[in-house]
Write a protein that holds these residues in place. Structure first.
Motif, PDB file in Angstrom:
ATOM      1  N   ASP A 131       0.857  -1.188   0.000  1.00 32.02           N
ATOM      2  CA  ASP A 131       0.000   0.000   0.000  1.00 32.02           C
ATOM      3  C   ASP A 131       0.893   1.239   0.000  1.00 32.02           C
ATOM      4  OD1 ASP A 131      -2.993  -0.862   0.551  1.00 32.02           O
ATOM      5  OD2 ASP A 131      -1.710  -2.179   1.741  1.00 32.02           O
ATOM      6  N   ILE A 132       0.633   2.131  -0.946  1.00 31.57           N
ATOM      7  CA  ILE A 132       1.454   3.326  -1.130  1.00 31.57           C
ATOM      8  C   ILE A 132       0.556   4.553  -1.077  1.00 31.57           C
ATOM      9  CG2 ILE A 132       3.037   4.536  -2.682  1.00 31.57           C
ATOM     10  CD1 ILE A 132       3.510   1.718  -3.998  1.00 31.57           C
ATOM     11  N   LEU A 133       0.954   5.534  -0.292  1.00 30.59           N
ATOM     12  CA  LEU A 133       0.272   6.825  -0.257  1.00 30.59           C
ATOM     13  C   LEU A 133       1.258   7.893  -0.693  1.00 30.59           C
ATOM     14  CD1 LEU A 133      -1.986   8.831   0.414  1.00 30.59           C
ATOM     15  CD2 LEU A 133      -1.212   8.772   2.808  1.00 30.59           C
ATOM     16  N   VAL A 134       0.967   8.523  -1.824  1.00 29.28           N
ATOM     17  CA  VAL A 134       1.782   9.618  -2.323  1.00 29.28           C
ATOM     18  C   VAL A 134       1.093  10.919  -1.922  1.00 29.28           C
ATOM     19  CG1 VAL A 134       2.775  10.732  -4.357  1.00 29.28           C
ATOM     20  CG2 VAL A 134       2.577   8.227  -4.269  1.00 29.28           C
ATOM     21  N   GLY A 135       1.651  11.603  -0.940  1.00 24.72           N
ATOM     22  CA  GLY A 135       1.066  12.843  -0.448  1.00 24.72           C
ATOM     23  C   GLY A 135       2.151  13.766   0.064  1.00 24.72           C
ATOM     24  N   GLU A 136       1.881  14.463   1.157  1.00 25.93           N
ATOM     25  CA  GLU A 136       2.898  15.308   1.758  1.00 25.93           C
ATOM     26  C   GLU A 136       4.092  14.473   2.208  1.00 25.93           C
ATOM     27  OE1 GLU A 136       0.787  17.396   4.846  1.00 25.93           O
ATOM     28  OE2 GLU A 136       0.497  19.130   3.539  1.00 25.93           O
ATOM     29  N   THR A 137       3.824  13.202   2.515  1.00 29.01           N
ATOM     30  CA  THR A 137       4.869  12.215   2.759  1.00 29.01           C
ATOM     31  C   THR A 137       4.648  11.055   1.801  1.00 29.01           C
ATOM     32  OG1 THR A 137       3.594  10.985   4.418  1.00 29.01           O
ATOM     33  CG2 THR A 137       4.919  12.860   5.200  1.00 29.01           C
ATOM     34  N   LEU A 138       5.653  10.201   1.696  1.00 32.01           N
ATOM     35  CA  LEU A 138       5.505   8.959   0.939  1.00 32.01           C
ATOM     36  C   LEU A 138       5.421   7.828   1.952  1.00 32.01           C
ATOM     37  CD1 LEU A 138       5.513   7.364  -1.738  1.00 32.01           C
ATOM     38  CD2 LEU A 138       8.020   7.271  -1.552  1.00 32.01           C
ATOM     39  N   GLN A 139       4.251   7.227   2.068  1.00 29.50           N
ATOM     40  CA  GLN A 139       4.036   6.152   3.035  1.00 29.50           C
ATOM     41  C   GLN A 139       3.960   4.830   2.283  1.00 29.50           C
ATOM     42  OE1 GLN A 139       0.150   5.094   5.285  1.00 29.50           O
ATOM     43  NE2 GLN A 139       1.223   6.517   6.623  1.00 29.50           N
ATOM     44  N   ILE A 140       4.794   3.887   2.716  1.00 32.74           N
ATOM     45  CA  ILE A 140       4.886   2.570   2.066  1.00 32.74           C
ATOM     46  C   ILE A 140       4.622   1.502   3.126  1.00 32.74           C
ATOM     47  CG2 ILE A 140       6.304   1.107   0.591  1.00 32.74           C
ATOM     48  CD1 ILE A 140       8.220   3.649   0.409  1.00 32.74           C
ATOM     49  N   ARG A 141       3.634   0.652   2.899  1.00 31.68           N
ATOM     50  CA  ARG A 141       3.296  -0.390   3.873  1.00 31.68           C
ATOM     51  C   ARG A 141       3.217  -1.744   3.165  1.00 31.68           C
ATOM     52  NH1 ARG A 141      -1.100   1.516   5.568  1.00 31.68           N
ATOM     53  NH2 ARG A 141      -2.658   0.116   4.701  1.00 31.68           N
ATOM     54  N   LEU A 142       4.072  -2.653   3.612  1.00 34.04           N
ATOM     55  CA  LEU A 142       4.099  -4.008   3.063  1.00 34.04           C
ATOM     56  C   LEU A 142       3.449  -4.950   4.074  1.00 34.04           C
ATOM     57  CD1 LEU A 142       5.235  -5.841   0.736  1.00 34.04           C
ATOM     58  CD2 LEU A 142       7.204  -6.234   2.233  1.00 34.04           C
ATOM     59  N   THR A 143       2.355  -5.584   3.660  1.00 34.83           N
ATOM     60  CA  THR A 143       1.593  -6.461   4.555  1.00 34.83           C
ATOM     61  C   THR A 143       1.725  -7.910   4.111  1.00 34.83           C
ATOM     62  OG1 THR A 143      -0.014  -4.694   4.995  1.00 34.83           O
ATOM     63  CG2 THR A 143      -0.680  -6.944   5.531  1.00 34.83           C
ATOM     64  N   THR A 144       2.045  -8.769   5.060  1.00 32.54           N
ATOM     65  CA  THR A 144       2.154 -10.205   4.814  1.00 32.54           C
ATOM     66  C   THR A 144       1.141 -10.916   5.699  1.00 32.54           C
ATOM     67  OG1 THR A 144       4.531 -10.000   4.346  1.00 32.54           O
ATOM     68  CG2 THR A 144       3.692 -12.198   4.880  1.00 32.54           C
ATOM     69  N   LYS A 145       0.154 -11.551   5.103  1.00 34.33           N
ATOM     70  CA  LYS A 145      -0.896 -12.236   5.846  1.00 34.33           C
ATOM     71  C   LYS A 145      -0.771 -13.736   5.656  1.00 34.33           C
ATOM     72  CE  LYS A 145      -5.906 -12.612   6.468  1.00 34.33           C
ATOM     73  NZ  LYS A 145      -7.244 -12.126   6.036  1.00 34.33           N
ATOM     74  N   ASN A 146      -0.826 -14.471   6.748  1.00 34.92           N
ATOM     75  CA  ASN A 146      -0.776 -15.927   6.706  1.00 34.92           C
ATOM     76  C   ASN A 146      -2.180 -16.452   6.419  1.00 34.92           C
ATOM     77  OD1 ASN A 146      -0.582 -18.689   7.181  1.00 34.92           O
ATOM     78  ND2 ASN A 146       0.810 -18.452   8.922  1.00 34.92           N
ATOM     79  N   SER A 147      -2.371 -16.976   5.209  1.00 35.48           N
ATOM     80  CA  SER A 147      -3.675 -17.525   4.826  1.00 35.48           C
ATOM     81  C   SER A 147      -3.695 -19.049   4.905  1.00 35.48           C
ATOM     82  CB  SER A 147      -4.027 -17.081   3.401  1.00 35.48           C
ATOM     83  OG  SER A 147      -3.019 -17.474   2.486  1.00 35.48           O
ATOM     84  N   GLY A 148      -2.640 -19.621   5.485  1.00 37.78           N
ATOM     85  CA  GLY A 148      -2.548 -21.067   5.595  1.00 37.78           C
ATOM     86  C   GLY A 148      -2.916 -21.571   6.978  1.00 37.78           C
ATOM     87  N   ILE A 149      -2.476 -22.788   7.302  1.00 35.03           N
ATOM     88  CA  ILE A 149      -2.850 -23.431   8.572  1.00 35.03           C
ATOM     89  C   ILE A 149      -1.640 -23.675   9.473  1.00 35.03           C
ATOM     90  CG2 ILE A 149      -4.917 -24.487   7.587  1.00 35.03           C
ATOM     91  CD1 ILE A 149      -3.345 -27.113   7.368  1.00 35.03           C
ATOM     92  N   VAL A 150      -0.456 -23.264   9.021  1.00 31.54           N
ATOM     93  CA  VAL A 150       0.749 -23.413   9.848  1.00 31.54           C
ATOM     94  C   VAL A 150       1.468 -22.067   9.915  1.00 31.54           C
ATOM     95  CG1 VAL A 150       1.047 -25.852   9.302  1.00 31.54           C
ATOM     96  CG2 VAL A 150       2.173 -24.125   7.878  1.00 31.54           C
ATOM     97  N   PRO A 151       2.156 -21.791  11.032  1.00 29.30           N
ATOM     98  CA  PRO A 151       2.905 -20.541  11.117  1.00 29.30           C
ATOM     99  C   PRO A 151       4.136 -20.580  10.213  1.00 29.30           C
ATOM    100  CG  PRO A 151       3.320 -21.879  13.051  1.00 29.30           C
ATOM    101  CD  PRO A 151       2.249 -22.581  12.268  1.00 29.30           C
ATOM    102  N   PHE A 152       4.628 -19.413   9.830  1.00 29.68           N
ATOM    103  CA  PHE A 152       5.881 -19.347   9.085  1.00 29.68           C
ATOM    104  C   PHE A 152       6.703 -18.156   9.581  1.00 29.68           C
ATOM    105  CE2 PHE A 152       2.798 -17.108   6.260  1.00 29.68           C
ATOM    106  CZ  PHE A 152       3.396 -15.849   6.188  1.00 29.68           C
ATOM    107  N   THR A 153       7.986 -18.217   9.295  1.00 26.84           N
ATOM    108  CA  THR A 153       8.927 -17.157   9.657  1.00 26.84           C
ATOM    109  C   THR A 153       9.527 -16.577   8.384  1.00 26.84           C
ATOM    110  OG1 THR A 153       9.481 -18.312  11.716  1.00 26.84           O
ATOM    111  CG2 THR A 153      11.002 -16.611  10.979  1.00 26.84           C
ATOM    112  N   PHE A 154       9.643 -15.277   8.336  1.00 24.32           N
ATOM    113  CA  PHE A 154      10.211 -14.653   7.140  1.00 24.32           C
ATOM    114  C   PHE A 154      10.980 -13.397   7.526  1.00 24.32           C
ATOM    115  CE2 PHE A 154       6.648 -11.993   7.897  1.00 24.32           C
ATOM    116  CZ  PHE A 154       6.797 -10.827   7.168  1.00 24.32           C
ATOM    117  N   ASN A 155      11.809 -12.936   6.600  1.00 23.25           N
ATOM    118  CA  ASN A 155      12.499 -11.661   6.703  1.00 23.25           C
ATOM    119  C   ASN A 155      12.088 -10.788   5.525  1.00 23.25           C
ATOM    120  OD1 ASN A 155      13.964 -12.189   9.066  1.00 23.25           O
ATOM    121  ND2 ASN A 155      15.589 -13.231   7.926  1.00 23.25           N
ATOM    122  N   THR A 156      12.269  -9.486   5.678  1.00 26.87           N
ATOM    123  CA  THR A 156      11.808  -8.572   4.640  1.00 26.87           C
ATOM    124  C   THR A 156      12.478  -7.215   4.814  1.00 26.87           C
ATOM    125  OG1 THR A 156       9.810  -7.602   3.636  1.00 26.87           O
ATOM    126  CG2 THR A 156       9.817  -7.814   6.024  1.00 26.87           C
ATOM    127  N   ALA A 157      12.390  -6.384   3.786  1.00 22.26           N
ATOM    128  CA  ALA A 157      12.945  -5.034   3.884  1.00 22.26           C
ATOM    129  C   ALA A 157      12.379  -4.149   2.794  1.00 22.26           C
ATOM    130  CB  ALA A 157      14.471  -5.046   3.789  1.00 22.26           C
TER     131      ALA A 157
END
Length: 283
Positions: A131-157
């Motif tokens: 999700d990106i908002l281009v306005g007075e600031t630039l807001q960037i939001r990366l969302t990771t949703k677990n849609s499965g039945i087991v937990p997982f671990t991840f890294n991101t940047a």
């Protein structure tokens, strides 16, 4: 799907670009990589992002500069031999889809989703959105949703390249605590004071400070606000830029990467989600 009136869509060399122009700022986004390439606030008309003049803009390989999305691993931390899987994950070299766009009193909102998230090295059910908002600031939001039945671990940047006039006249403020120094066999060191860049720099700061600033002598400052992270990564290749094929040998003088990152592993339970957010604030 209707596209917000602030957005112009174009295609060049097989890549689809979204060019945003509103009363707050202009910006350019490549659907290849879900990659923000430019952000120019109208408060000072100064470009905040650095894009290599030799960046590949034909979909052949990830783009050098702007805001690359690293997911679901950072660098080559994927548990395999180096080079066996793509560095920084699977999202920055695929075509994303524009899911929605909207103009509001705060600016232009854009939501992008990747073509796929399951691949060799990460075989979990999940949903990712940018999700990106281009306005007075630039807001960037990366969302990771677990849609499965087991937990997982991840890294991101959010691997943001910031443009500076002169790296030798640039100072960072707000970063504190220890960091891991990749250029010195991952030695643990204390953050320097004042924080200036004087040589090749590749540091993972383990203190997740919420705000830092890029201070320059002649141009407006930039603040970076971070949420959902456990690390800040600071990178400048210095003279090593000469060995990077898609970077000018002297490009290091005009850029600094300050990355809002998860490098120590985020666990997402079934039905839960993780949000990583970086906001670029003209000061």
């Amino acid at each position: 799907m209707s596209i917000a009136p602030d957005i112009e869509v174009s295609e060049i060399s097989g890549i689809t670009f979204l060019d945003i122009e509103n009363r707050f700022a202009s910006a350019r986004i490549s659907l290849f990589g879900g990659h923000i390439l430019s952000y120019i606030p109208k408060s000072d008309n100064q470009e905040r992002l650095w894009l290599s003049p030799y960046a590949s803009l034909n979909g052949g390989k990830p783009i050098r500069g702007g805001v690359p999305v690293c997911w679901p691993w950072f660098s080559d931390d994927h548990g395999r031999e180096k080079g066996e899987l793509p560095s920084h994950g699977i999202l920055r070299a695929q075509v994303w889809q524009l899911q929605s766009s909207e103009s509001s009193e705060k600016g232009t909102h854009i939501k992008l989703v990747p073509s796929y998230t399951r691949a060799d090295g990460f075989e979990y059910d999940c949903e990712v959105s940018l999700d990106i908002l281009v306005g007075e600031t630039l807001q960037i939001r990366l969302t990771t949703k677990n849609s499965g039945i087991v937990p997982f671990t991840f890294n991101t940047a959010l691997h943001t390249y910031f443009q500076v006039d002169n790296i030798q006249k640039t100072e960072l403020t707000g970063i504190e605590g220890n960091y891991k120094d990749k250029t010195d066999n991952w030695a643990i060191k204390a953050s320097p004071t004042p924080y200036t860049i004087v040589s090749e720099t590749d540091r993972i700061h383990l203190t997740p400070v919420p705000r830092t600033q890029i201070l320059q002598q002649q141009t407006p400052f930039t603040a970076i606000e971070s949420e959902g992270h456990d690390s800040l990564v600071v990178w400048n290749p210095w003279q090593g830029a000469a060995s990077i094929s898609d970077m000018d040998a002297f490009g290091y003088k005009h850029m600094i990467c300050i990355e809002t990152a998860v490098t120590q592993g985020a666990v997402v339970e079934p039905g839960e989600q993780h949000c990583l957010q970086q906001t670029i604030v003209p000061v």
